[in-house]
Motif scaffolding. Sequence first.
Motif, PDB file in Angstrom:
ATOM      1  N   ALA A  23      39.010  58.171  29.370  1.00 49.40           N
ATOM      2  CA  ALA A  23      38.184  57.419  28.615  1.00 49.40           C
ATOM      3  C   ALA A  23      37.650  56.102  29.275  1.00 49.40           C
ATOM      4  CB  ALA A  23      39.388  57.495  27.179  1.00 49.40           C
ATOM      5  N   ASP A  24      38.865  56.327  30.767  1.00 51.18           N
ATOM      6  CA  ASP A  24      39.060  54.573  31.137  1.00 51.18           C
ATOM      7  C   ASP A  24      38.191  54.397  32.573  1.00 51.18           C
ATOM      8  OD1 ASP A  24      40.756  56.149  32.561  1.00 51.18           O
ATOM      9  OD2 ASP A  24      42.667  54.239  33.279  1.00 51.18           O
ATOM     10  N   GLY A  25      37.295  55.889  32.651  1.00 48.10           N
ATOM     11  CA  GLY A  25      36.379  55.731  33.756  1.00 48.10           C
ATOM     12  C   GLY A  25      36.853  56.749  34.958  1.00 48.10           C
ATOM     13  N   PRO A  81      43.647  55.722  40.818  1.00 44.30           N
ATOM     14  CA  PRO A  81      43.109  54.632  39.614  1.00 44.30           C
ATOM     15  C   PRO A  81      43.297  53.461  41.003  1.00 44.30           C
ATOM     16  CG  PRO A  81      44.482  56.229  38.533  1.00 44.30           C
ATOM     17  CD  PRO A  81      44.775  56.638  39.793  1.00 44.30           C
ATOM     18  N   PRO A  82      42.430  52.630  40.151  1.00 43.45           N
ATOM     19  CA  PRO A  82      42.521  51.454  40.895  1.00 43.45           C
ATOM     20  C   PRO A  82      43.439  50.164  40.902  1.00 43.45           C
ATOM     21  CG  PRO A  82      40.574  51.469  39.239  1.00 43.45           C
ATOM     22  CD  PRO A  82      41.494  52.530  39.335  1.00 43.45           C
ATOM     23  N   ARG A  86      46.919  51.211  35.090  1.00 45.99           N
ATOM     24  CA  ARG A  86      46.156  52.485  34.632  1.00 45.99           C
ATOM     25  C   ARG A  86      46.362  53.771  34.918  1.00 45.99           C
ATOM     26  NH1 ARG A  86      39.454  52.788  35.835  1.00 45.99           N
ATOM     27  NH2 ARG A  86      39.357  50.271  35.030  1.00 45.99           N
ATOM     28  N   TYR A  87      48.437  53.518  34.708  1.00 50.88           N
ATOM     29  CA  TYR A  87      49.373  54.820  34.541  1.00 50.88           C
ATOM     30  C   TYR A  87      49.844  54.689  33.620  1.00 50.88           C
ATOM     31  CZ  TYR A  87      48.428  55.324  39.995  1.00 50.88           C
ATOM     32  OH  TYR A  87      47.627  55.809  41.374  1.00 50.88           O
ATOM     33  N   ALA A 220      54.672  56.237  43.798  1.00 46.72           N
ATOM     34  CA  ALA A 220      55.790  55.736  43.063  1.00 46.72           C
ATOM     35  C   ALA A 220      54.915  55.023  42.082  1.00 46.72           C
ATOM     36  CB  ALA A 220      55.739  54.242  44.819  1.00 46.72           C
ATOM     37  N   ARG A 221      53.406  54.871  41.491  1.00 46.08           N
ATOM     38  CA  ARG A 221      53.066  54.770  40.864  1.00 46.08           C
ATOM     39  C   ARG A 221      53.325  55.509  39.294  1.00 46.08           C
ATOM     40  NH1 ARG A 221      47.540  51.369  42.534  1.00 46.08           N
ATOM     41  NH2 ARG A 221      48.169  49.968  42.936  1.00 46.08           N
TER      42      ARG A 221
END
Length: 329
Positions: A23-25, A81-82, A86-87, A220-221
């Motif tokens: 959904a977020d690309g 994810p940038p 987004r995590y 880590a994220r």
Amino acid sequence: MSPQLPADCVPPAPVEELSVRSADGVRLHVEIHGQPGAPTVVLAHGWTCSTAFWAPVIRELADRYLVVAYDQRGHGHSEIPPSRARYSTRALAEDLSAVLARTVPAGEKAVLAGHSMGGMTIMAAGGRPEIAERTAAAVLISTGAGRLVEELAVVPEAVRSAGLRRFLHRRLLHSRMPLGRVSAVSRAALKYATMGPDSPAGRVEATARIVHACPTSVRARWASVLGRLDVHAGLARLAAPTAVIAGTADRLTPLVHAHRIVAELADPQGLLLLPGVGHMAPLERPVEVAAEIHRLAAAHLSADPAAVRAPAPAPAPASASASERTVVA
């Protein structure tokens, strides 16, 4: 010299590879294995793993199912994810939704199986109508719905202070130390933390190669997300028939998690206990894990269960009740 990988731990070649946008690309890597037109099983792996983690289970299922496996965002061949935003468990649920929309046609259903963070993905997605309408049943493997740091069992109980154990577990979970190349030390550490004490060297090696391949920043994220995990609300809304698998020697998600999940499920289909097995049940005992996925698929997915050939039988179960079964090693 590195131990040789067992033949079933070598990832099989997929019949098709897809690139799916969430959904977020964020782009997700999806692999299709097995038999086109057969009943569908969708596999979601755990933290620091990849589609390669499912290799032994895919090999058990691919001659009778269409098996879909995908890399969670940041893992394997999926896009990293940038940004930290987004995590999240919402992102996990949206990723699963995107994969199902691409691989399970409208009006059809699949059995979902999730290991560790993959199980948390299924729970986080509980109640989403676009996922529920494509889900025939689910299997949650070596997973938890919350309180992960509080109930980790990696630091020995010889450390008497519960507060100190929680502190050490949180430091361990959030470590940004690069893992580097697989070594005898890292194999031993991973075996202790994630696998049963009798796990063969080749399966420990397979685990180490997969975990070491996860980028440090991604590890880590996602650790930050897992450290505050609470998907109990989604678990309560998970309406599909759901079975749970747990290893009795799991230090990362000890048995308390499995029992709690079963108690909160709307339609529990039993708890399968694997004696002496750690957190990596699909790599440690793939035959039993695949057999449980098949059990759910035969009961809830195939219109004609006899038409789906059963996998080789697992060792005979012995238990005190029909809802909790222990596979005899």
